[in-house]
Design a protein around this motif. Sequence first.
Motif, PDB file in Angstrom:
ATOM      1  N   CYS A  27       0.838  -1.202   0.005  1.00  0.00           N
ATOM      2  CA  CYS A  27       0.019   0.026  -0.022  1.00  0.00           C
ATOM      3  C   CYS A  27       0.914   1.172   0.002  1.00  0.00           C
ATOM      4  O   CYS A  27       0.391   2.202  -0.813  1.00  0.00           O
ATOM      5  N   SER A  28       1.883   1.391   0.824  1.00  0.00           N
ATOM      6  CA  SER A  28       2.647   2.570   0.952  1.00  0.00           C
ATOM      7  C   SER A  28       3.439   2.748  -0.498  1.00  0.00           C
ATOM      8  O   SER A  28       3.533   3.919  -0.838  1.00  0.00           O
ATOM      9  N   PHE A  60      -3.826   5.755   0.244  1.00  0.00           N
ATOM     10  CA  PHE A  60      -2.934   4.407   0.296  1.00  0.00           C
ATOM     11  C   PHE A  60      -2.209   4.517   1.665  1.00  0.00           C
ATOM     12  O   PHE A  60      -1.882   3.498   2.365  1.00  0.00           O
ATOM     13  N   ALA A  63      -4.399   3.857   4.563  1.00  0.00           N
ATOM     14  CA  ALA A  63      -5.035   2.161   4.392  1.00  0.00           C
ATOM     15  C   ALA A  63      -3.815   1.270   4.983  1.00  0.00           C
ATOM     16  O   ALA A  63      -4.164   0.436   5.467  1.00  0.00           O
ATOM     17  N   ASP A  64      -2.520   1.891   4.510  1.00  0.00           N
ATOM     18  CA  ASP A  64      -1.556   0.769   4.826  1.00  0.00           C
ATOM     19  C   ASP A  64      -1.348   0.747   6.618  1.00  0.00           C
ATOM     20  O   ASP A  64      -1.128  -0.120   7.103  1.00  0.00           O
TER      21      ASP A  64
END
Length: 218
Positions: A27-28, A60, A63-64
């Motif tokens: 994600c990162s 993102f 999210a991570d």
Amino acid sequence: MTTKNAVTGALPTRPILSYIKDLPNICSLAGLGCTLLAIYFLIVGVYPAAMIGMIWAVAFDWADGLIARRMAGRTGADRKFGGQLDLLIDIVSYGVTPAILILSYANFSASFLPVVFTMLVFGAIRLSYFSTFGLSGDSKYTGLAIDNNSIILVFVFMFAGYFERPVFAIVLAASGLCLAVLNVSQIKTPKLSGNPVNVALLALYTLAVSCIYGWKLM
């Protein structure tokens, strides 16, 4: 570049690229890809596409963190590596990219360099402070978290059409400078990305921003 042997020696050794398989790190890196696209579109002057890239980079990023906190089986090495990866990506996403936004919209005028340099310095100091000291005793940030810079600038840019370009370049520069000052201030702000509700709200904001700027691309 030196490292602390006492710290690294306590961590298991694995191939460098093995850490890419960690979902939060994926994600990162996806966020870093969005940042790269944002920078590209800023340089070529396609600002609506750049705004979409900037806000998806934040999505993102948030999210991570949420995924990392809910994943079982992550090792100390995974968490440490992920934290360092986030830190390095943040300086590009929330320091370099807003600086390029302002320079690009100002037609890369040298007169804006002091402003963007101040933003970069304060951003680097903000991230270094958080990396060293973490959250305050009441689990809040000291200073405005730097990811808010992109969230706010993407919103501010929606009003670009109401101003002449040179005037709005000054508006952007003033906004960026104010945000930079807040980044290194002593105000206490909550950790918004740590709350699933806030992550959901950011997701809705991201979709709305994508639709608004996507319409401008048509």
